[in-house]
Design an enzyme around this catalytic site. Structure first.
Site, mmCIF file in Angstrom:
data_model
loop_
_atom_site.group_PDB
_atom_site.id
_atom_site.type_symbol
_atom_site.label_atom_id
_atom_site.label_comp_id
_atom_site.label_asym_id
_atom_site.label_seq_id
_atom_site.Cartn_x
_atom_site.Cartn_y
_atom_site.Cartn_z
ATOM 1 N N GLY A 178 -22.822 -18.837 -32.101
ATOM 2 C CA GLY A 178 -21.428 -19.126 -32.404
ATOM 3 C C GLY A 178 -21.171 -20.600 -32.648
ATOM 4 N N LYS A 206 -13.371 -17.559 -10.824
ATOM 5 C CA LYS A 206 -12.868 -18.002 -12.126
ATOM 6 C C LYS A 206 -11.884 -16.978 -12.687
ATOM 7 C CE LYS A 206 -12.968 -20.597 -15.943
ATOM 8 N NZ LYS A 206 -14.209 -20.745 -16.730
#
Length: 312
Positions: free
Chosen positions: A8, A196
């Site tokens: 990516g 998270k």
């Protein structure tokens, strides 16, 4: 030291590439769209690092190399399917994304014994479009937590212990630490990922729905929603054997919101730019896991519905 292969052309992947370039770690990038791959990175001290040209397609990777996939969860399956024919020598794969669900996708495609690492980072990066192309801006110094979910022998307490059990994984972590330090080994990486998740579950949907920076989440007008999300998160996490305290979860959310106050969350940016959001991998994941345990989570359920109702 192995070579890093970064899938990516997003902000975090480009940041890893730029930091690898600066620190002398060999790497290659494989963006989905070559035209949008950043050509350089701008650091907080004003310095600029040029990135090497990206690669147009995957290559067979040796076992000593590391494939990093800093994509969104909904992009993960397609990326792994594309790379699968090139992973015959079983190089280490690192999943680095917001939200949850990536481990299940990776295990389904790669198998339960594949050399896999899970990571989460607090480094801040922003991909910026200019008249001369794209670049990545380093917006916040952070750290990366990483761990090995597939180590089934007695739990190692240190990276040195991991090197005795899974030297390939330990070598990959050391390479990442040289590329973009600090990288901190976590024996219980799933607990770190759920931590998270608790932050993302509050900050991401509320900033997206109200078009605000992270710092505004700490305002009294969002208190009830914050508390409800954290309470529901804690009930679900504890039902799966994780030990969280709702008050501590809420305090951590406020701390992160204030520390990243000037930032816009990734979900805010997705909505602002008309992109698909990660709501299914964040609040949606909490809802799915709650459903399996028969736990009502009305606040998270409502947030999923409201974010999906936004016109992108």
């Amino acid at each position: 030291m192995g070579k890093l292969h970064i899938v990516g052309g997003g902000a975090i992947g480009s940041l890893i590439a730029a930091s690898s370039q600066k620190n002398g770690v060999p790497y290659d990038c494989y963006p989905r769209d070559m035209k949008t791959m950043p050509s350089c990175a701008h650091w907080q001290n004003g310095q600029t690092t040029a990135l090497k040209p990206a690669k147009p397609s995957p290559i067979v990777l040796p076992k000593s190399d590391v494939l990093i996939i800093p994509l969104k969860v909904y992009q993960l399956k397609a990326a792994l399917l594309q790379w699968l024919p090139y992973l015959t020598q079983q190089p280490t794969v690192v999943l680095l994304h917001n939200g949850m669900g990536g481990l299940e996708i990776a295990r389904d495609l790669l198998g339960g014994d594949y050399p896999l690492l899970l990571a989460t980072t607090s480094h801040g990066a922003l991909k910026v479009s200019t008249s001369s192309g794209f670049h990545v801006k380093y917006t916040g110094v952070g750290a990366t937590q990483i761990g090995a979910p597939n180590v089934n022998k007695p739990s190692p307490q240190t990276l040195a212990a991991l090197s005795q059990i899974a030297p390939q994984l330990a070598s990959a972590i050391a390479t990442l630490d040289k590329a973009l330090p600090p990288v901190q080994y976590q024996n219980n990486i799933l607990k770190a990922l759920w931590t998270k998740l608790s932050v993302n579950a509050v900050i991401n949907p509320l900033t997206a729905l109200h078009n605000i920076q992270n710092k505004h989440i700490a305002k009294p007008e969002f208190e009830q929603s914050r508390i409800s999300i954290c309470n529901e998160f804690t009930q679900v996490a504890d039902a799966y054997g994780l030990d969280f305290d709702a008050l501590s979860v809420h305090e951590n959310v406020l701390s992160v919101a204030k520390a990243t106050g000037e930032n816009y969350s990734s979900m805010h940016q997705d909505v602002a730019h008309g992109r698909q959001t990660e709501i299914d991998a964040i609040n949606g994941y909490i809802v799915d896991m709650a459903t399996k345990k028969g736990i009502p989570v009305p606040e998270n359920t409502l947030l999923v519905e409201r974010v999906k109702a936004l016109k992108l």
